[in-house]
Write a protein that holds these residues in place. Structure first.
Motif, PDB file in Angstrom:
ATOM      1  N   LYS A  80       0.709  -1.251   0.091  1.00 39.63           N
ATOM      2  CA  LYS A  80       0.115  -0.035   0.025  1.00 39.63           C
ATOM      3  C   LYS A  80       0.820   1.230   0.031  1.00 39.63           C
ATOM      4  O   LYS A  80       0.401   2.477  -0.449  1.00 39.63           O
ATOM      5  N   ILE A  81       2.233   1.376   0.658  1.00 39.65           N
ATOM      6  CA  ILE A  81       2.819   2.586   0.542  1.00 39.65           C
ATOM      7  C   ILE A  81       4.050   2.237  -0.223  1.00 39.65           C
ATOM      8  O   ILE A  81       4.272   3.134  -1.266  1.00 39.65           O
ATOM      9  N   TYR A  82       4.973   1.349  -0.079  1.00 38.98           N
ATOM     10  CA  TYR A  82       6.149   1.240  -0.742  1.00 38.98           C
ATOM     11  C   TYR A  82       6.085   1.233  -2.203  1.00 38.98           C
ATOM     12  O   TYR A  82       6.982   1.973  -2.744  1.00 38.98           O
ATOM     13  N   LYS A  83       5.205   0.543  -2.798  1.00 40.77           N
ATOM     14  CA  LYS A  83       5.184   0.297  -3.998  1.00 40.77           C
ATOM     15  C   LYS A  83       4.566   1.796  -4.720  1.00 40.77           C
ATOM     16  O   LYS A  83       4.763   1.987  -6.025  1.00 40.77           O
ATOM     17  N   LYS A  84       4.013   2.499  -3.988  1.00 38.49           N
ATOM     18  CA  LYS A  84       3.414   3.802  -4.409  1.00 38.49           C
ATOM     19  C   LYS A  84       4.245   4.813  -4.446  1.00 38.49           C
ATOM     20  O   LYS A  84       4.342   5.739  -5.294  1.00 38.49           O
ATOM     21  N   PHE A  85       5.492   4.725  -3.762  1.00 37.40           N
ATOM     22  CA  PHE A  85       6.598   5.711  -3.762  1.00 37.40           C
ATOM     23  C   PHE A  85       7.978   5.349  -3.803  1.00 37.40           C
ATOM     24  O   PHE A  85       8.932   6.018  -3.683  1.00 37.40           O
ATOM     25  N   ILE A  86       8.064   4.141  -4.451  1.00 39.77           N
ATOM     26  CA  ILE A  86       9.369   3.483  -4.809  1.00 39.77           C
ATOM     27  C   ILE A  86      10.023   4.389  -5.803  1.00 39.77           C
ATOM     28  O   ILE A  86      11.247   4.598  -5.791  1.00 39.77           O
ATOM     29  N   ALA A 184      -6.900   0.210   5.756  1.00 38.99           N
ATOM     30  CA  ALA A 184      -7.459   1.573   5.441  1.00 38.99           C
ATOM     31  C   ALA A 184      -6.624   2.631   6.223  1.00 38.99           C
ATOM     32  O   ALA A 184      -6.812   3.693   5.558  1.00 38.99           O
ATOM     33  N   GLU A 185      -6.002   2.440   7.236  1.00 39.77           N
ATOM     34  CA  GLU A 185      -5.274   3.643   7.633  1.00 39.77           C
ATOM     35  C   GLU A 185      -3.909   3.980   7.016  1.00 39.77           C
ATOM     36  O   GLU A 185      -3.642   4.932   6.688  1.00 39.77           O
ATOM     37  N   LEU A 186      -3.489   2.961   6.336  1.00 37.17           N
ATOM     38  CA  LEU A 186      -2.271   2.990   5.454  1.00 37.17           C
ATOM     39  C   LEU A 186      -2.798   3.844   4.052  1.00 37.17           C
ATOM     40  O   LEU A 186      -2.421   4.842   3.701  1.00 37.17           O
ATOM     41  N   ASN A 187      -3.872   3.295   3.752  1.00 35.47           N
ATOM     42  CA  ASN A 187      -4.437   3.853   2.412  1.00 35.47           C
ATOM     43  C   ASN A 187      -5.144   5.555   2.772  1.00 35.47           C
ATOM     44  O   ASN A 187      -4.725   6.501   2.078  1.00 35.47           O
ATOM     45  N   ALA A 188      -5.807   5.782   3.872  1.00 39.41           N
ATOM     46  CA  ALA A 188      -6.223   6.851   4.008  1.00 39.41           C
ATOM     47  C   ALA A 188      -5.466   7.861   4.808  1.00 39.41           C
ATOM     48  O   ALA A 188      -5.803   9.192   4.705  1.00 39.41           O
ATOM     49  N   LYS A 189      -4.308   7.542   5.590  1.00 39.57           N
ATOM     50  CA  LYS A 189      -3.586   8.368   6.412  1.00 39.57           C
ATOM     51  C   LYS A 189      -2.282   8.552   5.744  1.00 39.57           C
ATOM     52  O   LYS A 189      -1.665   9.501   5.485  1.00 39.57           O
ATOM     53  N   LEU A 190      -1.544   7.464   5.900  1.00 38.18           N
ATOM     54  CA  LEU A 190      -0.164   7.403   5.693  1.00 38.18           C
ATOM     55  C   LEU A 190       0.233   7.684   4.287  1.00 38.18           C
ATOM     56  O   LEU A 190       0.978   8.698   3.927  1.00 38.18           O
ATOM     57  N   LYS A 191      -0.426   7.160   3.252  1.00 39.61           N
ATOM     58  CA  LYS A 191      -0.235   7.484   1.799  1.00 39.61           C
ATOM     59  C   LYS A 191      -0.525   9.056   1.580  1.00 39.61           C
ATOM     60  O   LYS A 191       0.309   9.755   1.131  1.00 39.61           O
ATOM     61  N   ASP A 192      -1.734   9.367   2.048  1.00 40.43           N
ATOM     62  CA  ASP A 192      -1.840  11.060   2.191  1.00 40.43           C
ATOM     63  C   ASP A 192      -0.583  11.693   2.713  1.00 40.43           C
ATOM     64  O   ASP A 192      -0.456  12.811   1.874  1.00 40.43           O
ATOM     65  N   ASP A 193      -0.473  11.397   3.663  1.00 39.04           N
ATOM     66  CA  ASP A 193       0.651  12.335   4.505  1.00 39.04           C
ATOM     67  C   ASP A 193       2.139  12.413   3.844  1.00 39.04           C
ATOM     68  O   ASP A 193       2.495  13.339   3.955  1.00 39.04           O
ATOM     69  N   VAL A 194       2.418  11.165   3.297  1.00 43.04           N
ATOM     70  CA  VAL A 194       3.530  11.229   2.527  1.00 43.04           C
ATOM     71  C   VAL A 194       3.535  12.155   1.324  1.00 43.04           C
ATOM     72  O   VAL A 194       4.494  13.064   1.014  1.00 43.04           O
ATOM     73  N   LYS A 195       2.310  12.042   0.685  1.00 45.16           N
ATOM     74  CA  LYS A 195       2.161  13.032  -0.493  1.00 45.16           C
ATOM     75  C   LYS A 195       2.334  14.489   0.079  1.00 45.16           C
ATOM     76  O   LYS A 195       2.749  15.157  -0.631  1.00 45.16           O
ATOM     77  N   VAL A 196       1.569  14.829   1.083  1.00 38.49           N
ATOM     78  CA  VAL A 196       1.506  16.041   1.605  1.00 38.49           C
ATOM     79  C   VAL A 196       3.142  16.368   2.004  1.00 38.49           C
ATOM     80  O   VAL A 196       3.428  17.682   1.664  1.00 38.49           O
ATOM     81  N   LEU A 197       3.794  15.633   2.453  1.00 44.40           N
ATOM     82  CA  LEU A 197       5.173  16.068   2.787  1.00 44.40           C
ATOM     83  C   LEU A 197       6.114  16.209   1.514  1.00 44.40           C
ATOM     84  O   LEU A 197       6.821  17.206   1.530  1.00 44.40           O
TER      85      LEU A 197
END
Length: 215
Positions: A80-86, A184-197
């Motif tokens: 959910k996270i690593y593959k989105k931001f690699i 759900a938390e990885l998708n809705a929170k961590l992914k969004d927060d990495v994008k914001v950063l």
């Protein structure tokens, strides 16, 4: 003048989004930055001198003594996270495991890497004291159990812990880490927060260049 339905549709589809874009692009940092919840955490270089938080956007996870029992959450993190931001510059995952668990750590790395390029996964071993000290520096209200945490942590390029100060799912609204067992938390929170950063750094870079051009 009577406004036709066709004109309203054209406005909503083309003109309104353009106006929004122009308003956003002409402002300076007129977006919500991701809050710093803890300043200056201990750098990972104190455990492994070849690695650092500085200059990177890092997701830090604590694998614990029972890697097999806890591995499900790290598969979630990978998917959910690593593959989105690699492909993002200076992105990395720091996975810390206790000394004596090298075989289990390598097995986990091999399993995750079956269908993933592991170039930005960094598995680092540490003593109990080193791992505990690093975790303590985050000031998270949740405890580290058997050197493991359900939460992963987002550390910025300056070595500060980022999170949320008005999170609706925490008691006091302050979110220090993101639960890897919750897709759900990885998708809705961590992914969004990495994008914001990332956007925060992009906006700062853009403003810096604009200021240079204005001189």
């Amino acid at each position: 003048m009577k406004i036709s339905k066709k004109r309203v549709v054209l406005f909503l589809l083309f003109i309104f989004p353009l106006i929004c874009f122009l308003l956003l692009s002409t402002g300076t940092n007129n977006f919500t930055k991701l809050p710093i919840v803890t300043n200056n955490v201990i750098d990972i270089s104190t455990i492994d001198s070849t690695k650092t938080f500085k200059g990177h956007i890092s997701i830090v996870c604590f694998l614990g003594n029972d890697l097999k029992a806890n591995k499900g959450g790290f598969f979630n993190l990978n998917e959910k996270i690593y593959k989105k931001f690699i492909e993002y510059k200076k992105f990395q995952i720091i996975a810390i495991y206790p000394k004596g668990k090298e075989v289990e750590a390598q097995e986990l790395k091999k399993e995750i890497g079956a269908f993933t390029d592991m170039v930005k996964w960094n598995f680092i071993e540490g003593t109990q004291e080193e791992i505990t000290s690093l975790y303590t520096s985050f000031n998270s209200p949740d405890s580290l159990t058997n050197l493991y945490s359900n939460n992963v942590f987002l550390v910025d390029k300056n070595g500060n812990l980022r999170g949320r100060e008005k999170d609706e799912d925490t008691i006091n609204g302050k979110l220090f880490g993101y639960n890897v067992k919750s897709v759900a938390e990885l998708n809705a929170k961590l992914k969004d927060d990495v994008k914001v950063l990332y956007y925060e750094y992009y906006a700062a870079f853009k403003d810096k260049n604009k200021n240079k051009a204005d001189r």
